[in-house]
Design a protein around this motif. Structure first.
Motif, PDB file in Angstrom:
ATOM      1  N   LEU A  50     -47.803  39.899  -6.367  1.00 25.16           N
ATOM      2  CA  LEU A  50     -46.838  40.137  -5.284  1.00 25.16           C
ATOM      3  C   LEU A  50     -47.045  41.487  -4.613  1.00 25.16           C
ATOM      4  O   LEU A  50     -46.854  41.619  -3.398  1.00 25.16           O
ATOM      5  N   LEU A  51     -47.421  42.485  -5.402  1.00 24.12           N
ATOM      6  CA  LEU A  51     -47.642  43.830  -4.858  1.00 24.12           C
ATOM      7  C   LEU A  51     -49.056  44.012  -4.314  1.00 24.12           C
ATOM      8  O   LEU A  51     -49.389  45.073  -3.802  1.00 24.12           O
ATOM      9  N   VAL A 115     -51.444  50.884 -12.650  1.00 24.22           N
ATOM     10  CA  VAL A 115     -51.825  49.937 -11.604  1.00 24.22           C
ATOM     11  C   VAL A 115     -50.622  49.499 -10.760  1.00 24.22           C
ATOM     12  O   VAL A 115     -50.748  49.336  -9.549  1.00 24.22           O
ATOM     13  N   LEU A 116     -49.465  49.324 -11.389  1.00 23.35           N
ATOM     14  CA  LEU A 116     -48.333  48.735 -10.671  1.00 23.35           C
ATOM     15  C   LEU A 116     -47.345  49.740 -10.084  1.00 23.35           C
ATOM     16  O   LEU A 116     -46.691  49.439  -9.090  1.00 23.35           O
ATOM     17  N   LEU A 117     -47.219  50.909 -10.691  1.00 21.54           N
ATOM     18  CA  LEU A 117     -46.222  51.862 -10.171  1.00 21.54           C
ATOM     19  C   LEU A 117     -46.505  52.338  -8.750  1.00 21.54           C
ATOM     20  O   LEU A 117     -45.574  52.374  -7.934  1.00 21.54           O
ATOM     21  N   ALA A 122     -44.402  52.457  -3.361  1.00 22.23           N
ATOM     22  CA  ALA A 122     -44.582  52.340  -1.910  1.00 22.23           C
ATOM     23  C   ALA A 122     -43.684  51.244  -1.341  1.00 22.23           C
ATOM     24  O   ALA A 122     -43.101  51.407  -0.274  1.00 22.23           O
ATOM     25  N   TRP A 123     -43.561  50.130  -2.071  1.00 20.32           N
ATOM     26  CA  TRP A 123     -42.718  49.024  -1.616  1.00 20.32           C
ATOM     27  C   TRP A 123     -41.247  49.438  -1.595  1.00 20.32           C
ATOM     28  O   TRP A 123     -40.535  49.174  -0.638  1.00 20.32           O
ATOM     29  N   VAL A 124     -40.786  50.098  -2.663  1.00 19.59           N
ATOM     30  CA  VAL A 124     -39.397  50.562  -2.722  1.00 19.59           C
ATOM     31  C   VAL A 124     -39.161  51.637  -1.673  1.00 19.59           C
ATOM     32  O   VAL A 124     -38.131  51.657  -1.014  1.00 19.59           O
ATOM     33  N   GLY A 125     -40.135  52.512  -1.491  1.00 20.12           N
ATOM     34  CA  GLY A 125     -40.019  53.571  -0.482  1.00 20.12           C
ATOM     35  C   GLY A 125     -39.955  53.016   0.925  1.00 20.12           C
ATOM     36  O   GLY A 125     -39.390  53.640   1.813  1.00 20.12           O
TER      37      GLY A 125
END
Length: 128
Positions: A50-51, A115-117, A122-125
């Motif tokens: 998804l990310l 890898v995921l953070l 960026a998505w949350v930001g």
């Protein structure tokens, strides 16, 4: 059944794969930790997809943890068969195998974070 000696025999490979799947099914049915690790891995892979994060490191970390959990399950079964009564060396073998799974799990957690953070951050930001 005797082997025909050919490593490329499809029937032989299919039979071996069946035994392997039987071991995986047994571990899934009988080992709560294996079930937890399977679903944690599925979740990590779905989040990575998804990310649009790299899937390979996440998949390899999941495979390492699950593979070692299967080895741990096999070792525990063999130790229980060979030493049904408590023995200090049986404890050492079981604890060491469990330790290998713990180390792999910690490594998988680090891989997941690395890898995921960043894409998650960026998505949350992007919400704000």
């Amino acid at each position: 059944m005797r082997s025909d000696g050919s490593a490329l025999n499809l029937r032989r490979w299919w039979r071996s794969a069946g035994f392997a799947w039987a071991g995986i099914r047994h571990a899934y049915r009988s080992q709560a930790n294996f079930r937890i690790e399977v679903w944690a891995g599925v979740l990590a892979l779905v989040v990575a997809a998804l990310l649009r994060a790299p899937l390979a490191p996440v998949a390899l970390a999941c495979a390492l943890v699950l593979g070692l959990e299967l080895v741990n399950t096999a070792l525990e079964a063999v130790v229980d068969l060979a030493s049904p009564e408590l023995h200090p060396l049986a404890k050492v073998a079981k604890d060491a195998a469990a330790g290998a799974v713990l180390i792999a799990s910690a490594g998988a957690l680090v891989v997941g974070l690395v890898v995921l953070l960043p894409p998650l951050w960026a998505w949350v930001g992007g919400w704000g």
